[in-house]
Design a protein around this motif. Structure first.
Motif, short mmCIF file in Angstrom:
data_model
loop_
_atom_site.label_atom_id
_atom_site.label_comp_id
_atom_site.label_asym_id
_atom_site.label_seq_id
_atom_site.Cartn_x
_atom_site.Cartn_y
_atom_site.Cartn_z
N UNK A 246 0.84 -1.20 0.00
CA UNK A 246 0.00 0.00 0.00
C UNK A 246 0.88 1.25 0.00
N UNK A 247 0.38 2.33 -0.57
CA UNK A 247 1.16 3.56 -0.69
C UNK A 247 0.64 4.65 0.24
N UNK A 248 1.49 5.63 0.49
CA UNK A 248 1.14 6.78 1.33
C UNK A 248 1.43 8.05 0.53
N UNK A 249 0.49 9.01 0.58
CA UNK A 249 0.67 10.26 -0.16
C UNK A 249 -0.15 11.39 0.45
N UNK A 250 -0.16 12.53 -0.23
CA UNK A 250 -1.02 13.68 0.09
C UNK A 250 -0.76 14.26 1.49
N UNK A 251 0.47 14.58 1.78
CA UNK A 251 0.84 15.08 3.10
C UNK A 251 0.43 16.54 3.27
N UNK A 252 -0.19 16.84 4.41
CA UNK A 252 -0.55 18.20 4.78
C UNK A 252 -0.06 18.45 6.20
N UNK A 253 0.69 19.51 6.39
CA UNK A 253 1.21 19.86 7.71
C UNK A 253 0.21 20.77 8.40
N UNK A 254 -0.26 20.34 9.56
CA UNK A 254 -1.28 21.05 10.33
C UNK A 254 -0.66 21.69 11.56
N UNK A 255 -1.42 22.56 12.24
CA UNK A 255 -0.89 23.16 13.48
C UNK A 255 -0.60 22.09 14.54
N UNK A 256 0.19 22.48 15.52
CA UNK A 256 0.50 21.64 16.69
C UNK A 256 1.20 20.34 16.34
N UNK A 257 2.09 20.37 15.34
CA UNK A 257 2.91 19.21 14.99
C UNK A 257 2.09 17.99 14.58
N UNK A 258 1.05 18.21 13.80
CA UNK A 258 0.24 17.12 13.26
C UNK A 258 0.39 17.09 11.74
#
Length: 114
Positions: free
Chosen positions: A43-55
């Motif tokens: 399985x693959x991983x993609x579409x990274x979004x950096x959110x507030x509070x280190x998430x």
């Protein structure tokens, strides 16, 4: 098995989506490197979004959105009915995504990020 599928850089981390796992590599002394493995090796991983509070929000395959909390090294799932999930967007403090379910029904989700 070790192919790089997607990547994205944030202020404190670089997210590397690979087959079977995702790696979050810390860019500062305070940022800890963290890895999350899937139960499925292809399985693959993609579409990274950096959110507030280190998430960091990301997609596993095409049917599951996950959020990594880099403060405590945990990964949680976002709501889903198990259908094909769009790439998420983050704007004005909200996460939005859609899911294509059985019979062609599309469900839209919005989540306030606190």
């Amino acid at each position: 098995m070790d192919a790089l599928i997607d990547f994205e850089a944030g202020e404190d981390y670089v997210a590397l989506g690979r087959e079977g796992r995702v790696e979050f590599v810390g860019l500062t002394e305070q940022a800890k490197t963290f890895q999350h493995k899937s139960e499925q090796s292809k399985i693959t991983f993609d579409s990274f979004l950096f959110l507030p509070d280190q998430r960091i929000l990301f997609r596993e395959g095409m049917n599951r959105l996950l959020i990594a909390d880099m403060n405590d090294g945990t990964v949680s799932s976002l709501p889903s009915q198990g259908g094909t999930t769009s790439k998420p967007i983050y704007r004005d403090g909200q996460i939005a995504y859609a899911e294509l379910g059985d019979g062609g029904l599309i469900t839209f989700y919005t989540i306030d990020v606190k």
